[in-house]
Design an enzyme around this catalytic site. Structure first.
Site, mmCIF file in Angstrom:
data_model
loop_
_atom_site.group_PDB
_atom_site.id
_atom_site.type_symbol
_atom_site.label_atom_id
_atom_site.label_comp_id
_atom_site.label_asym_id
_atom_site.label_seq_id
_atom_site.Cartn_x
_atom_site.Cartn_y
_atom_site.Cartn_z
ATOM 1 C CG HIS A 68 -0.443 0.384 2.505
ATOM 2 N ND1 HIS A 68 -0.075 -0.535 3.468
ATOM 3 C CD2 HIS A 68 -0.210 1.600 3.050
ATOM 4 C CE1 HIS A 68 0.356 0.101 4.545
ATOM 5 N NE2 HIS A 68 0.287 1.405 4.318
ATOM 6 C CG ASP A 116 -0.133 -3.903 2.826
ATOM 7 O OD1 ASP A 116 0.373 -3.501 1.767
ATOM 8 O OD2 ASP A 116 -0.354 -3.180 3.814
ATOM 9 C CB SER A 216 2.759 1.951 6.303
ATOM 10 O OG SER A 216 1.550 2.121 6.989
#
Length: 260
Positions: A68, A116, A216
């Protein structure tokens, strides 16, 4: 690429004996985590580069991050670069631009954040030195036990919707049973689902330790081994809903086959 045998991780102890966390964490240095790098994104409206995610070094010209972090309607490979070998956010170290990314083919198929994970090819190779080293990733299929000590590191926000840290930070927390975590998240509206390809970690029913925005794609370590990639969660350091990382051991074979 260095892989850790399954049996070794059974005896991994606490990687960070005294810490509070990234949200609630402590400052550290790149010398302790020479395999972590910053992912910077280019903003077209102001022409600035800003740290947006984290990643880990796999090989001289490959890094491991979250899918992502490399998608979206404005995304182009030339709008991403990495900064390696520095303790400080958006300062120092060396900068290498992205050639292309390979998001996992199962990304978003089972649920929004399932699979992910990605590998990213750099346009130019890194040069090894004491603060730029490749990471070791967990072996395919390994299952971390519940309540195992793990560590997040990164430059992300130190509170939900807060301010990013100028200095690399780290924090110790503990793995949480996947089924319990899934059932907790079922209480929230929406379609985000906790799958077996994810690791939940935090301080359940206490909160206060977690990764946050800007972390992230960065690591979840067990004994210095990359076992997870920071992916998603409900706010940050939430007592009821733990932070969630992609389980690297679900994808180790894919990583080693494609990053070469």
């Amino acid at each position: 690429m260095s892989l850790l045998p399954l049996a070794v991780l059974l005896f991994v102890g606490s990687a960070l004996a005294t810490s509070n966390r990234i949200v609630g964490g402590e400052e550290t240095s790149i010398e302790k985590y020479p395999y972590i790098v910053q992912v910077e994104g280019y903003t077209t409206f102001n022409g600035h580069w800003n740290q947006v995610c984290g990643a880990n070094i796999l090989l001289k010209d490959w890094i491991l991050s979250a899918a992502h972090c490399f998608e979206g309607w404005t995304y182009r490979p030339e709008y991403r670069r990495i900064r390696a070998g520095t303790t400080y956010r958006s300062e120092g170290g060396v900068v290498h631009y992205v050639d292309y990314e390979v998001n996992h083919p199962e990304y978003r198929k089972v649920s929004r954040f399932d699979a992910d994970i990605n590998i990213v090819k750099l346009s130019t190779p890194l040069v090894w030195n004491p603060v730029i080293q490749r990471a070791t990733i967990v072996a395919q299929g390994y299952e971390l036990p519940d309540n195992a000590a793990v560590v997040h590191a990164g430059w992300g926000d130190t509170s939900f919707d807060g301010v990013a840290s100028r200095v690399l930070r780290h924090v110790e927390l503990y793995t949480i049973n996947n089924i319990l975590c899934r059932d907790r998240y079922k209480l929230l509206p929406g379609t985000n689902v906790v799958t077996p390809n994810m690791i939940c970690a935090g301080l359940l029913d206490i909160g206060g330790r977690d990764a946050c925005q800007g972390d992230s794609g960065g690591p979840l370590y067990a004994g210095g081994i990359v076992v997870g990639i920071v992916s998603w969660g409900h706010t940050c350091a939430n007592a009821t809903f733990p932070g969630i990382s992609t389980k690297v051991s679900s994808y180790t074979d894919w990583i080693t086959k494609n990053a070469r």
